[in-house]
Design a protein around this motif. Structure first.
Motif, PDB file in Angstrom:
ATOM      1  N   GLN A  97      91.788 201.454  94.452  1.00 58.07           N
ATOM      2  CA  GLN A  97      90.774 202.491  94.242  1.00 58.07           C
ATOM      3  C   GLN A  97      90.993 203.209  92.911  1.00 58.07           C
ATOM      4  OE1 GLN A  97      88.033 203.032  96.200  1.00 58.07           O
ATOM      5  NE2 GLN A  97      87.436 204.312  94.448  1.00 58.07           N
ATOM      6  N   LEU A 100      89.630 201.035  90.287  1.00 60.72           N
ATOM      7  CA  LEU A 100      88.172 201.038  90.317  1.00 60.72           C
ATOM      8  C   LEU A 100      87.625 202.308  89.682  1.00 60.72           C
ATOM      9  CD1 LEU A 100      85.652 199.528  91.272  1.00 60.72           C
ATOM     10  CD2 LEU A 100      85.822 200.793  93.439  1.00 60.72           C
ATOM     11  N   ASP A 101      88.268 203.442  89.969  1.00 60.93           N
ATOM     12  CA  ASP A 101      87.852 204.712  89.361  1.00 60.93           C
ATOM     13  C   ASP A 101      88.050 204.679  87.846  1.00 60.93           C
ATOM     14  OD1 ASP A 101      87.241 205.638  91.880  1.00 60.93           O
ATOM     15  OD2 ASP A 101      89.119 206.751  92.127  1.00 60.93           O
ATOM     16  N   GLY A 118      79.786 203.756  88.602  1.00 62.46           N
ATOM     17  CA  GLY A 118      80.521 203.394  89.806  1.00 62.46           C
ATOM     18  C   GLY A 118      79.980 202.141  90.452  1.00 62.46           C
ATOM     19  N   ARG A 119      78.659 201.991  90.446  1.00 58.57           N
ATOM     20  CA  ARG A 119      78.054 200.811  91.052  1.00 58.57           C
ATOM     21  C   ARG A 119      78.373 199.549  90.244  1.00 58.57           C
ATOM     22  NH1 ARG A 119      73.574 202.905  91.683  1.00 58.57           N
ATOM     23  NH2 ARG A 119      72.263 201.979  90.045  1.00 58.57           N
ATOM     24  N   SER A 122      81.974 198.579  90.786  1.00 54.43           N
ATOM     25  CA  SER A 122      82.187 197.987  92.117  1.00 54.43           C
ATOM     26  C   SER A 122      81.685 196.553  92.176  1.00 54.43           C
ATOM     27  CB  SER A 122      81.477 198.833  93.183  1.00 54.43           C
ATOM     28  OG  SER A 122      82.040 200.127  93.251  1.00 54.43           O
ATOM     29  N   GLU A 123      80.476 196.312  91.640  1.00 50.35           N
ATOM     30  CA  GLU A 123      79.897 194.973  91.723  1.00 50.35           C
ATOM     31  C   GLU A 123      80.677 193.966  90.880  1.00 50.35           C
ATOM     32  OE1 GLU A 123      75.746 194.980  90.944  1.00 50.35           O
ATOM     33  OE2 GLU A 123      75.277 196.389  92.560  1.00 50.35           O
ATOM     34  N   SER A 125      83.838 194.232  89.968  1.00 49.39           N
ATOM     35  CA  SER A 125      85.167 194.064  90.559  1.00 49.39           C
ATOM     36  C   SER A 125      85.112 193.157  91.773  1.00 49.39           C
ATOM     37  CB  SER A 125      85.754 195.425  90.939  1.00 49.39           C
ATOM     38  OG  SER A 125      85.995 196.202  89.784  1.00 49.39           O
ATOM     39  N   ALA A 126      84.016 193.222  92.508  1.00 43.87           N
ATOM     40  CA  ALA A 126      83.882 192.345  93.668  1.00 43.87           C
ATOM     41  C   ALA A 126      83.788 190.883  93.240  1.00 43.87           C
ATOM     42  CB  ALA A 126      82.634 192.738  94.462  1.00 43.87           C
TER      43      ALA A 126
END
Length: 234
Positions: A97, A100-101, A118-119, A122-123, A125-126
């Motif tokens: 986390q 990610l931040d 943030g979106r 997240s995408e 990183s996924a």
């Protein structure tokens, strides 16, 4: 197409351009250093065999020095990049986390809104967390680092090809005109490397060409004068 996928062709193009620039600079070094060496020897003696031996020795020594130096330099860079990627891998495993931040903050600092940053983080990183973190936060390709052997071979080859210009010109030309022929060959070759380097860099061509020609001409002139001075005392 994702940002991760789209970025790879740009990185590959930048890598190829860097290799081309390195090759041009290696050839330029081979031209200038070997020309200076054979002109220095020519200032002290007119013996063609001595010029040939000096030129070959300078070419081999310079090429090996360039290749060895490039191998050590790129190996150090590669080791540093691998260690940095491994640290990111460990951080993604232990504090995902926080990483990610950090990535989201990076995108927000680049102008995205905090929500969109943030979106996006997240995408991406996924899809490939290690790859995107290494590329965006470190400027490193997590899957591919520069090969030191490739760098060494490229530098050695470029230097050798450049060195052949003055070496062949001075040993293959008739004695009365060999210095003139060598000067012309070297200056033309330096103009070519200056032009190529400028084109690869996207800069104007006149100044790099003139700079290359002037520096090469001065190097040959000064070493010839030094050789003549030493030869006069022998």
């Amino acid at each position: 197409m994702s940002t991760t996928t789209a970025a790879r062709p740009d990185a590959a193009l930048a890598s190829r351009l860097n290799w081309l620039r390195a090759g041009v600079l290696g050839a330029n070094d081979g031209i200038v250093s070997t020309a200076s060496l054979v002109f220095g020897v020519a200032g002290a003696t007119s013996d063609s065999f001595a010029l040939l031996i000096a030129g070959i020795a300078g070419m081999v020594a310079g090429a090996l020095s360039m290749g060895g130096g490039e191998y050590v330099s790129v190996s150090t860079q590669r080791d540093t990049e691998k260690a940095a990627v491994e640290r990111v891998r460990q951080q993604l495993s232990t504090t995902p986390q926080a990483k990610l931040d950090e990535l989201a903050a990076h995108y927000a600092a680049g102008g995205l809104s905090p929500e969109l940053a943030g979106r996006v983080a997240s995408e991406l990183s996924a899809h490939d967390a290690l790859g995107v973190h290494a590329r965006e936060l470190l400027g490193i390709d997590a899957d591919e680092q520069t090969n030191p052997w490739h760098a060494a071979i490229a530098s050695t080859t470029a230097f050798t090809l450049g060195a052949l210009v003055p070496l062949l010109a001075i040993v293959a030309s008739p004695v009365p005109v060999r210095l003139v022929v060598t000067v012309v060959a070297v200056l033309v070759a330096l103009a070519g490397t200056g032009y190529t380097s400028a084109r690869l860099s996207g800069a104007g061509t006149l100044r790099p060409v003139l700079r290359n020609v002037i520096v090469g001409g001065l190097a040959m002139g000064l070493t010839y004068a030094a050789g003549s001075l030493v030869g006069g005392y022998l």
